[in-house]
Design a protein around this motif. Structure first.
Motif: not given
Length: 470
Positions: A340-361
């Motif tokens: 789920t790329i942490f979609a189930y696991s992280l608080p939303f603010e942290q999740l969005l930052r992780v997804w920003d990097v994930f979509l690029l890297e």
């Protein structure tokens, strides 16, 4: 019986409502169950829906299930008995109705108590200097994006390091949905295939449709867009997942895909979310495909679990050794980190930052963040026996780093070099699989195999513990 909704949890909410409404539970569940005679079209004021079609359909026989596991799950795929509602629990609708006057929305649309809303608003406050910096950040992004995807692609090609640096600092929320499409390649796919999404919505597959429908109420039930049964958000989620199952019948629909799709739908329309999902699962010239997370046998997930276990031993030998001694393997706690790329696991603010990097890297950020989560709680984890370890590792809030600003998590994660090590571990994993397959073939060829064993050295994948989020 009727299919039940998932129990609902709101931060800071008292449990008194459970006792007050216990006698009304059965009646409320009947009222909230899927009504086969009411399908309806999406509300016209939902601008996200660009193409209508393919309404959520159900039958009284299909809706009448409350089993502990999904009958329609494909062999070899993760199933989750915890998806079903335990007897005697309240549904999200009951809790919402009983506390409607006390609930508020945070800035991202999650339903929280008044106290939690005030706490989150306080954390979001910025000084005048911080506000000026954020405004300059927005202006820089507006300049980078230009007037079209082509403008951004040209800027990206000529200033790749600058784009990478700014993505790591966080994409402004007002541009996030558009930038995610650009980085993933989803926008380009949508432009190349006009009308195909609407055509896919006209296809039907009753077995797949029912699998999807059973999971709708379990995907972000405390988000304003998805909490309403058969509401606009659930219909959009159903449409995108159904369209993808028709687009790629080999993958179809698998648990975990719903969380990824729901995150996309919070920032883009159905068609945009569909093509971004296609880009992620099928891969692009910049990123390898993620479909191995969901295919039969889950080969990519198996590889990631192996890599993470070995990487943890390298980064924190003491913690890695303790987990191994206690018999705790990655499949017990981080399967949903990857699928789920942490979609189930992280608080939303942290999740969005992780997804920003994930979509690029790509996926390497999942390894990095996972390592930071574990090492931030290393001292506590090393002192725990098996049972407490499993509970702690599956917690969404008990990692100390999550109580701090998202910058702390991202900066710590990005300091961990993983690219070369992950490649070495990937090659080692592939070699192990090849040797196991050769040994199994040799055993069968010599006639000494009894059919009771397999040469596969895959790590066992435990059932994913998913449910109401946030």
């Amino acid at each position: 019986t009727t299919e039940q909704e998932q129990p609902f949890s709101i931060p800071g909410l008292s449990g008194a409502a459970e006792q007050q409404l216990d006698q009304q539970q059965q009646q409320q569940q009947q009222q909230n169950s899927l009504d086969p005679g009411q399908h309806g079209s999406r509300q016209q004021n939902q601008q996200q829906q660009q193409q209508s079609g393919g309404q959520i359909a159900s039958s009284s026989s299909a809706a009448g299930h409350g089993e502990g596991s999904r009958n329609g799950a494909t062999e070899g795929r993760v199933t989750d008995p915890d998806y079903e509602v335990p007897q005697g629990k309240l549904t999200e609708t009951q809790v919402l109705l009983s506390h409607a006057d006390k609930l508020h929305l945070d800035r991202y649309g999650f339903i929280v108590t008044q106290e939690e809303a005030a706490s989150r608003a306080a954390r979001a406050k910025r000084t005048s200097a911080q506000a000026r910096r954020e405004q300059r950040h927005v202006q820089k992004w507006r300049h980078m994006l230009g007037n079209s995807r082509e403008d951004f692609v040209r800027y990206w090609a000529s200033r790749a390091r600058k784009v990478k640096r700014r993505v790591r600092k966080g994409i402004p929320d007002e541009f996030r949905g558009l930038v995610w499409q650009y980085l993933s390649g989803g926008r380009e796919l949508m432009q190349q295939h006009p009308g195909q999404y609407a055509q896919l919505l006209t296809t039907t597959n009753d077995a797949v449709d029912m699998e999807i429908m059973r999971d709708l109420n379990r995907t972000f039930p405390n988000h304003v867009f998805f909490h309403q049964r058969q509401g606009p958000g659930q219909q959009s989620l159903f449409h995108v997942l159904r369209a993808y199952s028709a687009h790629d019948s080999k993958v179809g629909y698998v648990q975990g895909m719903g969380f990824v799709t729901a995150i996309l739908l919070m920032y883009m329309s159905e068609e945009e979310a569909f093509w971004t999902l296609v880009a992620l699962l099928k891969g692009t010239t910049l990123q390898p495909p993620l479909e191995g997370m969901y295919q039969a046998g889950m080969p990519l997930l198996q590889q990631c679990l192996y890599q993470f276990q070995e990487l943890l031993k390298q980064e924190s030998p003491k913690l890695g050794c303790h987990l191994e001694q206690e018999g705790v393997v990655p499949s017990m706690y981080c399967t949903h980190w990857f699928n789920t790329i942490f979609a189930y696991s992280l608080p939303f603010e942290q999740l969005l930052r992780v997804w920003d990097v994930f979509l690029l890297e790509g996926l390497k950020v999942v390894f990095r963040v996972g390592i930071v989560l574990l090492t931030s709680a290393q001292d506590q984890l090393i002192a725990m026996p098996f049972e407490k370890l499993v509970g702690q590792l599956n917690s969404k809030t008990k990692f100390p780093v999550l109580s701090r600003h998202p910058d702390v998590l991202i900066r710590a994660a990005l300091r961990i070099p993983v690219s070369r090590r992950l490649e070495v571990l990937r090659e080692k994993h592939q070699q192990t699989l090849a040797e196991a397959a050769a040994a199994a073939a040799d055993t069968c060829g010599n006639g000494s195999g009894s059919g009771g064993g397999s040469g596969s050295q895959h790590l066992a994948v435990a059932p994913v513990t998913m449910g109401p989020n946030r």
